[in-house]
Design an enzyme around this catalytic site. Structure first.
Site, PDB file in Angstrom:
ATOM      1  N   TYR A  99       0.861  -1.178   0.000  1.00 23.03           N
ATOM      2  CA  TYR A  99       0.000   0.000   0.000  1.00 23.03           C
ATOM      3  C   TYR A  99       0.903   1.235   0.000  1.00 23.03           C
ATOM      4  CZ  TYR A  99      -3.845   3.023   1.600  1.00 23.03           C
ATOM      5  OH  TYR A  99      -4.801   3.999   1.718  1.00 23.03           O
TER       6      TYR A  99
ATOM      7  N   GLN B   6       1.212   4.848  -0.193  1.00 23.89           N
ATOM      8  CA  GLN B   6       0.588   6.165  -0.095  1.00 23.89           C
ATOM      9  C   GLN B   6       1.616   7.210   0.334  1.00 23.89           C
ATOM     10  OE1 GLN B   6      -3.429   6.530   1.697  1.00 23.89           O
ATOM     11  NE2 GLN B   6      -2.484   7.968   3.112  1.00 23.89           N
TER      12      GLN B   6
ATOM     13  N   GLU C 146      -1.325   4.829  10.130  1.00 28.08           N
ATOM     14  CA  GLU C 146      -2.791   4.924  10.104  1.00 28.08           C
ATOM     15  C   GLU C 146      -3.271   6.199  10.797  1.00 28.08           C
ATOM     16  OE1 GLU C 146      -5.257   3.263   8.567  1.00 28.08           O
ATOM     17  OE2 GLU C 146      -3.513   2.420   7.548  1.00 28.08           O
TER      18      GLU C 146
HETATM   19  C1  LIG Z   1       6.401   1.538  10.761  1.00 32.26           C
HETATM   20  C2  LIG Z   1       5.630   2.356   9.764  1.00 32.26           C
HETATM   21  C3  LIG Z   1       4.937   1.708   8.773  1.00 32.26           C
HETATM   22  C4  LIG Z   1       4.255   2.435   7.797  1.00 32.26           C
HETATM   23  N1  LIG Z   1       3.609   1.758   6.790  1.00 32.26           N
HETATM   24  C5  LIG Z   1       3.060   2.488   5.769  1.00 32.26           C
HETATM   25  C6  LIG Z   1       2.476   1.826   4.635  1.00 32.26           C
HETATM   26  O1  LIG Z   1       2.447   0.587   4.567  1.00 32.26           O
HETATM   27  N2  LIG Z   1       1.989   2.572   3.616  1.00 32.26           N
HETATM   28  C7  LIG Z   1       2.008   3.942   3.659  1.00 32.26           C
HETATM   29  O2  LIG Z   1       1.566   4.565   2.716  1.00 32.26           O
HETATM   30  N3  LIG Z   1       2.539   4.613   4.739  1.00 32.26           N
HETATM   31  C8  LIG Z   1       3.063   3.915   5.769  1.00 32.26           C
HETATM   32  N4  LIG Z   1       3.608   4.580   6.858  1.00 32.26           N
HETATM   33  C9  LIG Z   1       3.626   6.045   6.884  1.00 32.26           C
HETATM   34  C10 LIG Z   1       2.653   6.613   7.922  1.00 32.26           C
HETATM   35  O3  LIG Z   1       1.359   6.439   7.505  1.00 32.26           O
HETATM   36  C11 LIG Z   1       2.996   8.093   8.189  1.00 32.26           C
HETATM   37  O4  LIG Z   1       4.253   8.146   8.793  1.00 32.26           O
HETATM   38  C12 LIG Z   1       1.961   8.732   9.077  1.00 32.26           C
HETATM   39  O5  LIG Z   1       0.806   8.949   8.346  1.00 32.26           O
HETATM   40  C13 LIG Z   1       2.416  10.068   9.695  1.00 32.26           C
HETATM   41  O6  LIG Z   1       2.712  10.966   8.719  1.00 32.26           O
HETATM   42  P1  LIG Z   1       4.084  11.742   8.695  1.00 32.26           P
HETATM   43  O7  LIG Z   1       5.167  10.771   8.904  1.00 32.26           O
HETATM   44  O8  LIG Z   1       4.082  12.552   7.463  1.00 32.26           O
HETATM   45  O9  LIG Z   1       4.038  12.710   9.951  1.00 32.26           O
HETATM   46  P2  LIG Z   1       3.915  14.309   9.917  1.00 32.26           P
HETATM   47  O10 LIG Z   1       2.580  14.682   9.455  1.00 32.26           O
HETATM   48  O11 LIG Z   1       5.092  14.863   9.219  1.00 32.26           O
HETATM   49  O12 LIG Z   1       4.023  14.600  11.468  1.00 32.26           O
HETATM   50  C14 LIG Z   1       5.097  15.338  12.066  1.00 32.26           C
HETATM   51  C15 LIG Z   1       4.548  16.113  13.249  1.00 32.26           C
HETATM   52  O13 LIG Z   1       3.674  17.129  12.775  1.00 32.26           O
HETATM   53  C16 LIG Z   1       2.448  17.093  13.467  1.00 32.26           C
HETATM   54  N5  LIG Z   1       1.372  17.543  12.562  1.00 32.26           N
HETATM   55  C17 LIG Z   1       1.182  17.199  11.267  1.00 32.26           C
HETATM   56  N6  LIG Z   1       0.099  17.816  10.795  1.00 32.26           N
HETATM   57  C18 LIG Z   1      -0.417  18.552  11.805  1.00 32.26           C
HETATM   58  C19 LIG Z   1      -1.554  19.418  11.936  1.00 32.26           C
HETATM   59  N7  LIG Z   1      -2.364  19.642  10.931  1.00 32.26           N
HETATM   60  N8  LIG Z   1      -1.765  19.999  13.135  1.00 32.26           N
HETATM   61  C20 LIG Z   1      -0.950  19.791  14.161  1.00 32.26           C
HETATM   62  N9  LIG Z   1       0.136  19.003  14.097  1.00 32.26           N
HETATM   63  C21 LIG Z   1       0.399  18.375  12.924  1.00 32.26           C
HETATM   64  C22 LIG Z   1       2.281  15.648  13.884  1.00 32.26           C
HETATM   65  O14 LIG Z   1       1.441  15.553  15.001  1.00 32.26           O
HETATM   66  C23 LIG Z   1       3.720  15.243  14.205  1.00 32.26           C
HETATM   67  O15 LIG Z   1       4.006  15.632  15.520  1.00 32.26           O
HETATM   68  C24 LIG Z   1       4.264   3.853   7.849  1.00 32.26           C
HETATM   69  C25 LIG Z   1       4.953   4.497   8.883  1.00 32.26           C
HETATM   70  C26 LIG Z   1       5.632   3.773   9.835  1.00 32.26           C
HETATM   71  C27 LIG Z   1       6.364   4.500  10.919  1.00 32.26           C
END
Ligand SMILES: Cc1cc2nc3c(=O)[nH]c(=O)nc-3n(C[C@H](O)[C@H](O)[C@H](O)COP(=O)(O)OP(=O)(O)OC[C@H]3O[C@@H](n4cnc5c(N)ncnc54)[C@H](O)[C@@H]3O)c2cc1C
Ligand SMILES: Cc1cc2nc3c(=O)[nH]c(=O)nc-3n(C[C@H](O)[C@H](O)[C@H](O)COP(=O)(O)OP(=O)(O)OC[C@H]3O[C@@H](n4cnc5c(N)ncnc54)[C@H](O)[C@@H]3O)c2cc1C
Lengths: 670, 670
Positions: free
Chosen positions: B139, B141, B428
């Site tokens: 998946y 994304q 998620e």
């Molecule tokens: C082990 C693991 C497995 C994964 N597996 C998959 C997978 O199979 N497929 C896939 O597509 N993805 C996968 N992911 C990705 C995962 O879905 C994302 O890491 C997750 O959605 C968080 O997004 P980000 O990393 O961009 O965090 P960010 O959004 O960059 O968060 C950084 C900080 O900003 C804050 N923040 C962000 N937006 C806001 C807001 N609007 N208001 C206030 N604070 C905010 C957050 O709270 C956090 O503290 C995986 C991640 C991990 C760690």
């Protein structure tokens, strides 16, 4: 330190926003110009030396990792000699190497144990050997069955008057020494703690210098079983350390290897207690715990530095009219999680500095046979050890979460920092056990109030207990919460009321110990309140000093308020239920806190730049000085061993057969 | 499951103390006799199969670990077929294997994405291939630059009417797909999310099935760069998973590989939206998050099981007249940290069970075109995802600390459990972002109260807002806190008052978004209060059902009260500042909590036995069923690779030269 100018500085805008003089703040953080100069020089030497490379640490196998640490330790030792470093420089050099290894215990525990517990003669014999690393020593106290309860250790040292020797023995499996760092593979010697038995009488726990391995070929001496206790939390992390297991089968050592400064065994097996005060031992504890508080501020500031920089680079949501998205550091929720930790890092730094002073003060008093402040100093360091290490380990993990998904990669530096740091909550005294000790001290302080003993040092506010029990907070506006006197009184009143309430409850029970146990949960909470007060008050005291540098003091004042008010918010229940403040005042505190976050915001990056960490030291793709995060993450990924081949090892055995099952003919591309 | 009778059961005394029927509790925990039977049978099959061995996991190199996971996945697949397992059995079989690997994403995300977003035709083509594992899917994304903000993804899928194909492209470094599990090395296919562009117009994010690797030799197809993103937190932990990076250089796929259930692109490039409701997508989210809540209760219960058993074995201090020391589980402070987590494990189990029902309910309504409960269900699952995963990851780490030093060893099972679990706080949906979504929903709920929209489901207490704003808690004695109605009203009043206070503040600002941002910290706290209320209320509802088994319901009632009152204690500030309770009532709650801990104590071991975990599954020297902790720790230690040789690799190069420096002649023994 990043080479500014060579590459684009993605954080340049942030740096321009700063409202204070960063170079002056660096001096404040380091403690003095002198300390800054040394730390900086040592950090650069280490950072530029390829032997100290650490970016691959999470990818090495345990054996490779361990061997590599031995290499680094040997190289560090050689460089320290070549560069003719002073003791102060050498110690900073070693911390810059930033890898857990036997020298930590050798210099940090083995040498101090001999210094603190050995006679002059013993010191003369053993210290030169240890200081030249002609022997390697560790500190073997904990056993499989006993850690916190040192009196429960089972190892025995029985004096044999026939041969003038002690027989060191491990009578049970649970008496195996277990955990000592450097023991597993590196040490030639150990200070071993065991029950001293002479003439069938048990004199309690004493320390003995025991040789473990041959100085010729490093093989364990007869009667000694020694090894590593296995893999620990994290990839690299603390696995570069050989925490060890050790069993003695009637191992004999000469009588003069019992550490005899405080008590002696004579040739004919008599047990004598010398006139050197036992309390000296507590002096050493104050020293060790003081360094733990220093280390807490370093570890926390490191995590905060990474999270602040990355939060300033990371943009997510909030794009308007196709413009760039918002930096996540601009989200209030991000600030409310991050800025209290930034403030805590500074708070711990200053309380650590003060503890250094306390240690000197205690030492001088001990030399003058004045033991009056020792219990207070002991409780205070135990409490601060517990408070700062707990907040730091939780804080590192929070910083990791603040980096979203990328914080979970080792290349962010945060998982390793957490895993290597977190045992600080357990070693040198389990944090919960420490708080119970503080609680006991506080109960004693309260009970001796009546008898007219004036409480000293950090407990002296109990001298004003009567006032603190009935004073009422005078806050009317949010700005009132900026007054140090207001903050201080609120924290003093909260701690005093919690402690005294516990004391009352405990005194109602018939048996003191039962009362202590029954109310221990409340007692621990009261102890935390007391420790938080210490940190708050030392931060406030620091700001009463002269602090040079444009805007420096102002920036620190904001952090001090953030520290205190974020604690007040977190523990509103304490303040309200003890009646120290009312709900309206709690809400004004919150309002003030919100506006303080806005004041921290423009200074955030500059406040972490002031820690003066090199990119090498941070070892983090997210925390780079220049904010060039994405290409760094990307390049780090390809270095993983799993990327050695495009088609992974195991494909032919375990993937292909699945894909090909029952399929007779299918194109390679659907 | 330990072979009772064969070895001594060190916990036999504890088991005898239990006041309820453990086998009946096992049924309650599992959900039904049927589920217990299957879970138990699958767990035993896996536990007895040497291929699934996992005790060496923390010691393998990344490549060995990954290869071994591929082996396990292939073996699991073979066994599932050989044993002709049903889907339900197969899924339990896979979770018993307990190793993060590509099948998690294949079954958990790839297949559901096609089911949820594919047309019937697409499902007919792809599902059989996927279900026979003739293709392996992931998946894709998240990108390097965007996770939380899905609309910000940069990958493009541009329709080329000339060839009837989409051109998938990664225009920037930050548009590289980054994180998808199973992508790095294993997957042949991915559902890729990208901006759909037809005729120069951007239609937002859509999903596309893209083949990544040749089905013949697994090499990446032309235009595709794919690899692993590197080592993650922990030794083994999630490093058995190949989270991947993926870049497209104008990769072409046939038009029919866009997932077209909800919208289509026609042969001539027209973009059409079908009449299938978009809301269906939320249904899938409800499903996935529901499983996350289930997993939280499993992970937390696992950690609690280890910590409860070890705390019953571990003795430290308190020996009287030479008798045995106290079991550390008898210390009140240990209980106050451990028992709320035990209660939380059960609470999460029951709220998870209820979420399963909610998912069915939502699905049935969707099929009947009733979308009225969807926003509430969506907010509720987002909030519970956030709450349960945060508490669980902190709780695992707390359990680790509760085990003192030994919890830091991988052989305790706890470091690995933490490291593999903690990303659930991020994937998620980042937990903080989730709470902000809940907050938005709550604000809407409040604002629509005026317009006469009756709030539904878990928000229906807002229908009684007027009462909740002014009701006062009637607690007079500690026992009053045992009444479910009292607890419920206190939690409802607290949540309602916090939410409504925020709504008032936000409504005072001119621009809603600015108000939302300004008060987001308070909003997140209000959202937490709302989510805690849901868990408390579902626990209470569960206990209104008939629960067979001697003493079972009573034991659960105690846990329910512990859960609620420990939350109340932790958040006393909320309850007091909103005037829901007064300080006297807070102190009565605390008193009640203390006596509840005493009631949990005799049942503690039985309550964790009821989880029915095998020793294989726990993989913990400290959590063994029979409590035979010390020999197990000891034996595990010697298996570490570092113990392969007595004298470590590196001695000759890096230790010996130090010891021998400048020393001309010295005996091997000092
Ligand atoms: C082990 C693991 C497995 C994964 N597996 C998959 C997978 O199979 N497929 C896939 O597509 N993805 C996968 N992911 C990705 C995962 O879905 C994302 O890491 C997750 O959605 C968080 O997004 P980000 O990393 O961009 O965090 P960010 O959004 O960059 O968060 C950084 C900080 O900003 C804050 N923040 C962000 N937006 C806001 C807001 N609007 N208001 C206030 N604070 C905010 C957050 O709270 C956090 O503290 C995986 C991640 C991990 C760690
Ligand atoms: C990385 C690491 C390095 C170490 N290095 C060394 C070293 O170099 N040399 C050495 O000798 N040792 C070393 N140790 C051991 C360390 O000092 C002990 O682990 C520590 O003292 C805690 O003791 P314990 O493990 O016995 O915990 P325990 O005392 O068994 O604690 C278990 C639980 O019981 C609780 N508990 C215990 N007593 C009480 C009480 N009276 N009241 C209430 N609760 C209680 C604790 O709070 C904890 O929750 C090291 C440990 C680690 C993890």
């Amino acid at each position: 330190m990043a080479e500014i100018g060579e590459v684009e500085d993605h954080l340049a805008d942030e740096r321009r926003k700063a409202e204070f003089d960063v170079s002056a703040m660096k001096v404040v953080w380091a403690g003095s110009r002198h300390e800054l100069e040394i730390t900086d020089r040592m950090a650069r030497i280490v950072a530029s030396d390829p032997v100290f490379r650490k970016d691959n640490r999470a990818m090495l196998s345990r054996k490779e990792l361990f061997k590599n640490s031995l290499k680094k330790a040997a190289h560090a030792w050689r460089r320290i000699i070549e560069l003719r470093l002073t003791e102060e420089e050498a110690s900073k050099f070693r911390s810059s190497v930033d890898e857990a290894c036997y020298p930590d215990l050798h210099w940090g525990m083995f040498v101090p144990a001999i210094k603190g517990q050995g006679t002059d003669e013993q010191q003369k014999k053993w210290l030169p050997l240890a200081k030249k690393l002609q022997i390697i020593g560790c500190y073997a106290q904990t056993e499989l069955g006993h850690g916190s309860n040192v009196q429960g250790l089972e190892t025995t040292a029985t004096f044999d008057p026939e041969t003038d020797e002690f027989v060191i023995h491990s009578p049970t499996l649970s008496s195996s020494k277990w955990w000592p760092g450097g023991l597993g593979k590196a040490s030639t010697h150990a200070v071993v703690y065991a029950h001293l038995i002479t003439n069938g009488e048990d004199h309690g726990i004493h320390g003995f210098i025991v040789q473990l391995r041959s100085l010729d070929d490093h093989s364990p001496l007869p009667g000694i079983t020694v090894g590593d206790i296995g893999t620990k939390f994290g990839n690299g992390a603390y696995n570069s350390m050989d925490n060890g297991v050790l069993q003695f089968d009637h191992v004999r050592i000469p009588r003069d290897q019992m550490l005899m400064r405080i008590s002696q065994v004579t040739r004919d097996g008599k047990y004598l207690v010398s006139d050197v005060p036992r309390q000296l031992v507590y002096g050493t504890m104050v020293f060790v715990r003081q360094t733990i508080v220093q280390d807490a501020s370093i570890a926390l500031s490191r995590a905060v530095c990474i999270a602040v920089r990355y939060s300033s680079v990371r943009r997510q949501f909030g794009s308007q009219n196709g413009g760039p998205e918002s930096q996540v550091i601009d989200y209030k929720t991000q600030q409310s999680r991050l800025f209290p930790l930034l403030a805590s890092a500074y708070a711990f730094r200053f309380v650590g500095e003060w503890l250094k002073w306390l240690y000197t003060d205690v030492t001088q008093r001990l030399q003058a046979n004045d033991f009056s402040t020792l219990p207070e100093a002991h409780a205070c360091t135990a409490g601060l050890k517990s408070l700062t290490t707990s907040v730091t380990s939780d804080g590192i993990e929070e910083c990791r979460k603040l980096c979203g998904g990328h914080g979970y990669l080792c290349s962010s530096g945060l998982p390793e920092l957490f895993a290597v740091y977190v045992p600080a909550c357990t070693y040198e005294g389990d944090n919960n056990v420490m708080l119970l000790q503080v609680a006991r001290f506080l109960l004693k302080t309260v009970s001796s109030l009546a008898s007219g003993h004036p409480p000293v040092g950090t407990a002296s506010y109990f001298g004003r207990a009567e006032h603190l029990m009935q004073c009422s907070c005078e806050v009317r506006t949010a700005d009132d919460w900026l007054k140090p006197s207001v903050i201080l009184e609120a924290f003093e009143a909260r701690a005093a009321r919690m402690v005294i309430a516990c004391a009352k409850n405990v005194s109602k029970t018939l048996v003191l110990e039962e009362g202590f146990s029954e109310f221990s949960i409340d007692l621990v909470e009261a102890a935390v309140a007391h420790c938080q007060l210490i940190v708050v008050s030392k931060f406030i005291e620091k700001l009463q000093q002269d602090i040079p540098g444009s805007g420096v003091k102002e920036a620190l004042q904001v952090l001090c308020s953030v520290y205190a008010l974020s604690l007040l918010h977190k523990h509103t229940g304490d303040f309200l239920s003890t009646g120290c403040i009312n709900p309206k005042q709690a809400s004004l505190a919150n309002e003030q806190l919100r506006s303080l976050y806005a004041q921290v915001r423009p200074n955030a990056v500059a406040l972490v730049d002031s820690f003066n960490y090199t990119d090498y030291y941070l070892n983090s793709a997210l925390g780079r000085y220049d904010g060039n995060v994405y290409p760094t993450l990307y390049e780090a990924a390809w270095k993983d061993p799993l990327n050695d081949s495009v088609v992974p090892d195991g494909y032919h055995e375990y993937i292909r057969p699945l894909l090909k099952q029952q399929v007779t003919s299918r194109a390679a591309r659907l």
